[in-house]
Design an enzyme around this catalytic site. Structure first.
Site: not given
Ligand code: PAF
Length: 288
Positions: A27, A31, A33, A57, A151, A157, A191
């Site tokens: 959430g 831009a 996302h 996480q 992304g 990740q 952030r």
């Molecule tokens: O990149 C993120 O926003 C998070 O790490 C994800 C992939 C949604 C997992 O919670």
């Protein structure tokens, strides 16, 4: 766009769908996302975007409590970007065995991410990628998409999710979206909202330093360790608290050797209390 909060309701709707794409998010959409949703839209009949701030996480001293939750604004952005379904479950829906009040995992089963997850961001965020792998696996199992979009800003990740898909034989195509940047070069991030206007102006330095790093390699500098140290020092001298600057093989994410030609330089550093990450993927031109 339908807004769904429970797994059973989502499964009922998805039963009759083919060509499903998932864009997992936490959430506070920006831009970057929206770009991921647009990529999904180009390739799928049904675009599901999950919004879930995943407690697994976040470390004990991290920003879980303060992480910006802006559901209504997020839904508006997703509608405009052409998403079909926004899936916004609560914590109990995703982790029935987790006690959010005490942060007690109880009998929650967690995926153990591979050793590379203990390096780079994982070195200062123990358990972070186990938490990411666990929630992404759950979301994959809930939505059962044919493709999922992540992304490149979160390069490590993305690497770990590709491994998750490969190592657990999941029939899901992973699509990587380019990092969207402000005109200043600052990578879009939820952030960034923590930054004061002064910090935000200063934060552009992170990308600028990485660009210089790449230029130095392209001009023939082959001493990667020295470059990493100088870049971290430059950031620290300018008021950052650098976590790491590291050049890696873009293919394996292991420390880059002279044989590696597809590289990525990654960095994480704090400006005030805000930890920012960025990276640049590049092919070496120089014969270092
Ligand atoms: O990149 C993120 O926003 C998070 O790490 C994800 C992939 C949604 C997992 O919670």
């Amino acid at each position: 766009m339908q807004i769904i909060h429970t797994i059973s309701e989502l499964r009922n709707i998805l039963e009759s769908q083919t060509g499903i794409a998932l864009v997992p998010t936490m959430g506070n959409l920006h831009a970057g996302h929206v770009h991921l949703v647009e990529l999904a839209r180009q390739q799928a009949q049904c675009v599901v975007v999950s919004i879930f701030v995943n407690p697994l996480q976040f470390g004990a001293n991290e920003d879980l409590e303060n992480y910006p939750r802006t559901l209504d604004a997020d839904f508006e952005k997703l509608e405009a970007a052409g998403a079909d379904i926004a899936f916004a479950p609560n914590i109990k829906e995703i982790y029935p065995n987790f006690d959010a009040a005490t942060n007690d995992l109880g009998q929650t089963m967690i995926i153990s991410a591979p050793p590379i997850s203990k390096e780079l961001c994982g070195a200062s965020r123990p358990g972070h990628f186990d938490g990411v792998a666990t929630v992404v696996m759950k979301l994959f199992n809930i939505v059962m998409p044919q493709l999922a979009v992540f992304g490149k800003k979160d390069f490590q990740q993305l690497f770990i999710i590709r491994e998750l898909v490969k190592q657990f034989n999941l029939p899901i195509k992973i699509i990587a979206g380019d990092t969207v940047r402000e005109p200043s070069g600052l990578a879009m991030s939820s952030r960034n909202g923590y930054l004061t206007p002064e910090q935000k102006a200063h934060a552009t330095m992170l990308h600028a330093c990485l660009k210089e790093f790449v230029e130095s390699i392209q001009q023939g500098c082959g001493d990667y360790t020295a470059l990493e140290q100088v870049t971290a020092q430059t950031l620290d001298n300018s008021g950052w608290l650098t976590d790491y600057v590291s050049v890696r093989s873009a293919r394996t994410l292991l420390p880059a050797s002279k044989e590696d030609k597809q590289l990525v330089v990654l960095a994480a550093a704090k400006i005030g209390n805000t930890r920012l990450i960025d990276n640049i993927e590049f092919a070496t031109k120089a014969n270092n």
